[in-house]
Scaffold this motif. Structure first.
Motif, PDB file in Angstrom:
ATOM      1  N   ARG A 137       0.627  -1.264   0.102  1.00 32.70           N
ATOM      2  CA  ARG A 137      -0.036  -0.009  -0.084  1.00 32.70           C
ATOM      3  C   ARG A 137       0.941   1.124   0.035  1.00 32.70           C
ATOM      4  O   ARG A 137       0.480   2.294  -0.530  1.00 32.70           O
ATOM      5  N   ASP A 138       2.126   1.082   0.879  1.00 28.52           N
ATOM      6  CA  ASP A 138       2.881   2.267   0.525  1.00 28.52           C
ATOM      7  C   ASP A 138       4.351   1.837   1.031  1.00 28.52           C
ATOM      8  O   ASP A 138       4.713   1.778   1.992  1.00 28.52           O
ATOM      9  N   VAL A 139       4.801   1.356  -0.256  1.00 25.61           N
ATOM     10  CA  VAL A 139       6.145   0.834  -0.110  1.00 25.61           C
ATOM     11  C   VAL A 139       7.453   1.590   0.345  1.00 25.61           C
ATOM     12  O   VAL A 139       8.185   1.440   1.204  1.00 25.61           O
ATOM     13  N   GLU A 140       7.139   3.050   0.167  1.00 22.93           N
ATOM     14  CA  GLU A 140       8.401   4.038   0.556  1.00 22.93           C
ATOM     15  C   GLU A 140       7.999   3.870   2.072  1.00 22.93           C
ATOM     16  O   GLU A 140       9.327   4.001   2.699  1.00 22.93           O
ATOM     17  N   MET A 145      10.571   2.337   7.507  1.00 27.10           N
ATOM     18  CA  MET A 145      10.371   1.673   9.057  1.00 27.10           C
ATOM     19  C   MET A 145      11.158   0.247   8.911  1.00 27.10           C
ATOM     20  O   MET A 145      11.706   0.214  10.031  1.00 27.10           O
ATOM     21  N   PHE A 146      11.281  -0.421   7.987  1.00 23.82           N
ATOM     22  CA  PHE A 146      12.033  -1.613   8.097  1.00 23.82           C
ATOM     23  C   PHE A 146      13.374  -1.506   8.137  1.00 23.82           C
ATOM     24  O   PHE A 146      14.232  -2.341   8.816  1.00 23.82           O
ATOM     25  N   LEU A 152      19.575  -6.964   6.617  1.00 23.29           N
ATOM     26  CA  LEU A 152      19.802  -6.811   5.013  1.00 23.29           C
ATOM     27  C   LEU A 152      19.618  -5.531   4.696  1.00 23.29           C
ATOM     28  O   LEU A 152      20.437  -4.998   4.018  1.00 23.29           O
ATOM     29  N   ALA A 153      18.507  -4.938   4.742  1.00 19.80           N
ATOM     30  CA  ALA A 153      17.910  -3.890   4.501  1.00 19.80           C
ATOM     31  C   ALA A 153      19.130  -2.624   4.938  1.00 19.80           C
ATOM     32  O   ALA A 153      19.084  -1.526   4.150  1.00 19.80           O
ATOM     33  N   GLY A 216       4.208   0.488   6.616  1.00 22.04           N
ATOM     34  CA  GLY A 216       4.707   1.766   7.177  1.00 22.04           C
ATOM     35  C   GLY A 216       3.510   2.401   8.159  1.00 22.04           C
ATOM     36  O   GLY A 216       2.234   2.378   7.612  1.00 22.04           O
ATOM     37  N   GLY A 217       3.859   3.008   8.996  1.00 18.91           N
ATOM     38  CA  GLY A 217       2.979   3.734  10.023  1.00 18.91           C
ATOM     39  C   GLY A 217       2.233   2.815  10.879  1.00 18.91           C
ATOM     40  O   GLY A 217       1.422   2.985  11.647  1.00 18.91           O
TER      41      GLY A 217
END
Length: 246
Positions: A137-140, A145-146, A152-153, A216-217
């Motif tokens: 829904r909101d990859v950004e 948050m990830f 790894l991120a 996110g959120g």
């Protein structure tokens, strides 16, 4: 005789206040007869707010005492709304419940045994798809948050953008029973990395973070639920690889 509450709410041609309707519904549910006053234009609303020294509507009075708006009314009846930023497990519990119901429905429709490993497999695959959808829904926002905890991120920022697609795609392939040679390793890899990241952040470093599992959120706390999600994916990957080579 039912108890009486007085409610003032906006009901204008171009705006019907949803919180006013909710307040009336809640009062009636609690057994109150509602003396319902409609504010039908901006002039009436402004005059009401000046008279009672309030800045918002609706406003409720019970037995002559002003309770306030809809949030205040809920708090008065002992069911306050969740405060902004307050952690909660409700979204992920609802998602897992729907995933289980969908898995049961699929097996029922197919005439397959309900209590079986197939139920577990379908539940896990559906949960992966639904969790992936939340992130997509909101990859950004999810990727930001990830980065708070995924190992790894933090080294490869692009992984945060790939992860939602990988999780969703692996779940869909598992449900279809297609390309197991691809879906199983993907689930195993991202699940293992995720589990290690959660264990380090929560159980070793003792950090209190929000989980990006619902996108996110999210206000879901990072911990047991996140670890379960990742261990479930890793276990599905192992199980499917085992079936593929046996």
């Amino acid at each position: 005789m039912p108890r009486t509450a007085t409610l003032y709410r906006m009901d204008m041609p171009d705006h019907l206040c949803p919180f006013g309707l909710k307040s009336r519904w809640l009062l009636r549910r609690k057994g109150y007869a509602v003396d319902d006053h409609l504010l039908t234009n901006r002039r009436e609303t402004d005059a009401f707010q000046r008279k009672h020294d309030v800045t918002t509507t609706p406003q409720t009075w019970i037995e002559g005492t002003r309770i306030g708006g809809y949030d205040d009314l809920r708090a008065h009846f002992g069911s306050p709304l969740k405060a902004e930023g307050e952690t909660t497990y409700r979204p992920v519990i609802a998602l897992f419940a729907v995933a289980l119901a969908l898995a049961l429905a699929m097996l029922w429709r197919a005439g397959a045994p309900i209590l079986s490993l197939e139920l577990v497999a379908r539940f896990a695959a559906i949960a992966m798809v639904l969790l992936g959808l939340q992130k997509l829904r909101d990859v950004e926002s999810f990727s930001t948050m990830f980065l708070n905890y995924d190992l790894l991120a933090r080294r490869q920022v692009g992984y945060g953008y790939v992860y939602p697609w990988a999780e969703t795609g692996a779940g869909l392939l598992m449900l279809a029973g297609a390309l197991t040679w691809l879906a199983a390793p993907v689930a195993l890899v991202i699940g293992t990395i995720g589990a290690v990241s959660v264990i380090k952040a929560v159980y070793i470093d003792k950090r209190e973070l929000k989980c990006a599992c619902m996108g996110g959120g999210s206000d879901v706390p990072l911990g047991f639920v996140s670890l379960t999600e990742n261990l479930m994916m890793a276990a599905m990957g192992v199980w499917m690889l085992t079936r593929l080579f046996t």
